[in-house]
Design a protein around this motif. Sequence first.
Motif, mmCIF file in Angstrom:
data_model
loop_
_atom_site.group_PDB
_atom_site.id
_atom_site.type_symbol
_atom_site.label_atom_id
_atom_site.label_comp_id
_atom_site.label_asym_id
_atom_site.label_seq_id
_atom_site.Cartn_x
_atom_site.Cartn_y
_atom_site.Cartn_z
ATOM 1 N N UNK A 64 -5.416 13.298 -5.609
ATOM 2 C CA UNK A 64 -5.025 12.720 -4.321
ATOM 3 C C UNK A 64 -6.180 12.683 -3.329
ATOM 4 N N UNK A 65 -7.299 13.323 -3.662
ATOM 5 C CA UNK A 65 -8.479 13.237 -2.794
ATOM 6 C C UNK A 65 -8.933 11.791 -2.646
ATOM 7 N N UNK A 66 -8.739 10.988 -3.673
ATOM 8 C CA UNK A 66 -9.140 9.578 -3.599
ATOM 9 C C UNK A 66 -8.369 8.837 -2.529
ATOM 10 N N UNK A 67 -7.043 9.053 -2.464
ATOM 11 C CA UNK A 67 -6.240 8.431 -1.416
ATOM 12 C C UNK A 67 -6.657 8.950 -0.047
ATOM 13 N N UNK A 68 -7.012 10.234 0.012
ATOM 14 C CA UNK A 68 -7.460 10.811 1.273
ATOM 15 C C UNK A 68 -8.759 10.194 1.764
ATOM 16 N N UNK A 69 -9.675 9.915 0.851
ATOM 17 C CA UNK A 69 -10.943 9.289 1.238
ATOM 18 C C UNK A 69 -10.718 7.871 1.766
ATOM 19 N N UNK A 70 -9.853 7.118 1.063
ATOM 20 C CA UNK A 70 -9.554 5.756 1.528
ATOM 21 C C UNK A 70 -8.915 5.798 2.917
ATOM 22 N N UNK A 71 -8.028 6.759 3.123
ATOM 23 C CA UNK A 71 -7.384 6.887 4.433
ATOM 24 C C UNK A 71 -8.399 7.260 5.506
ATOM 25 N N UNK A 131 5.807 13.479 -7.124
ATOM 26 C CA UNK A 131 6.123 12.557 -6.025
ATOM 27 C C UNK A 131 4.883 11.743 -5.659
ATOM 28 N N UNK A 132 5.072 10.425 -5.460
ATOM 29 C CA UNK A 132 3.946 9.533 -5.181
ATOM 30 C C UNK A 132 3.196 9.953 -3.918
ATOM 31 N N UNK A 133 1.885 9.777 -3.955
ATOM 32 C CA UNK A 133 1.021 10.046 -2.811
ATOM 33 C C UNK A 133 0.187 8.798 -2.579
ATOM 34 N N UNK A 134 0.396 8.133 -1.454
ATOM 35 C CA UNK A 134 -0.281 6.870 -1.174
ATOM 36 C C UNK A 134 -1.332 7.028 -0.086
ATOM 37 N N UNK A 135 -2.157 6.006 0.035
ATOM 38 C CA UNK A 135 -3.138 5.995 1.115
ATOM 39 C C UNK A 135 -2.425 6.009 2.467
ATOM 40 N N UNK A 136 -1.293 5.302 2.533
ATOM 41 C CA UNK A 136 -0.520 5.271 3.780
ATOM 42 C C UNK A 136 0.004 6.662 4.136
ATOM 43 N N UNK A 137 0.393 7.431 3.119
ATOM 44 C CA UNK A 137 0.816 8.812 3.376
ATOM 45 C C UNK A 137 -0.307 9.603 4.028
ATOM 46 N N UNK A 138 -1.509 9.448 3.488
ATOM 47 C CA UNK A 138 -2.652 10.182 4.016
ATOM 48 C C UNK A 138 -3.048 9.685 5.407
#
Length: 397
Positions: free
Chosen positions: A272-279, A359-366
């Motif tokens: 999930x670090x990848x989604x966090x970086x995009x966010x 549970x899904x973790x999206x860029x929008x979540x981050x």
Amino acid sequence: MPKRVLLSGNEAVATALRQINPDVFPAFPITPSTEIPQYFSNYVANGLVDTEFITVESEHSSMSAAMGASAAGARALTATSSAGLAFMWEVLGVAASSRLPVALAAVCRALTGPLNINCDHSDTMGARDSGWIQLYAENNQEAYDNMVMAFRIAEHADVMLPIMICQDGFVTSHAVNDMEILEDDVVKQFVGEREPKEYLLNSEETFAVGPYAVSDYYMESRKAQAHAMENAKQVITEIAAEYEKISGRKYGLIETYKMEDAEVAIVIIGSAAGAGKDAADRMRAQGIAAGLIKIRSFRPFPGREIGESLKNCKAVAVMDRSESFSTNGGPVGAETMQAMYTAGCSAKTINIMYGIGGRDVTVEDMEGVYHTLDEIAQSGETGDVYRYMGLRDKEAK
């Protein structure tokens, strides 16, 4: 020359193991790690490795066999997930206290119950105090690279501890990525051969494994293990520097992303670090100074490095993909907040449970996390420190 390939995370780890050509690989299947021994058994059948591949009756047996092989002087490993790791519980501590440099390819999956086969970190986090080194991967490339480095770290004379190479079940283990692998001979030369100094098959010395420790000695053995784990910080860093020379990829105990001037930051482990970086990138475009710290080494825990990196932040969210049932948060939150306190960090900090049971973790979540942190930074009020993200019932407690 290195080559670009399309591999799943499991196949990437199996490929690294083929290149290493370990001596012994006992295995018992469990989703989502089953593919690793499955791929490797094909390498054995096709004569690509000369590893002794042992099919055993349980995960407890696979770790026991790996320990026996390691004690005899062999380079040994196994793979597992979830309940399989829990079934190894008894012998995890034996491997660590016996200072056996066994490797474990751990594909993170939720512990039962209720029954769930998807990703979270409850299995490996449950084993965090077993005395094993734990490296976590964000993606398939990092899972491969960590596996190539694993035995160099574990077998180092200043360490001699078992090591878990952790990746997220299905998210990376079964997803196919474009990545780069090194040439076989480059990996073989980098890893080298194990040269044990004390082992059971050495006929010229008396050597015992797993002796009984009375009160006069047990505490000292624990201190020796703790000292070796502390040594592992430097060894992990040194091996990563060597690896960068042959791969061009840089690793440390942590990875910082846009932390130089960050005012709000996320601390996280795994995919999930990848989604966090995009966010973080999106927040920067909105004028919010967002950054991220990805923990690669959870054991040994890089408290000093994390504390130093967060000193200038106003608000921090520590993300946990595992519920520890402490009623105060998760294991990453507990250790990160302690590290921040020790470093004198004044940032307002919250601990968020996320992605549990797959549970899904999206860029929008981050993005939502960063917006929450921006509000905390401006108001100076944290509200609930211990939170859940992504619940179907937003009012659920």
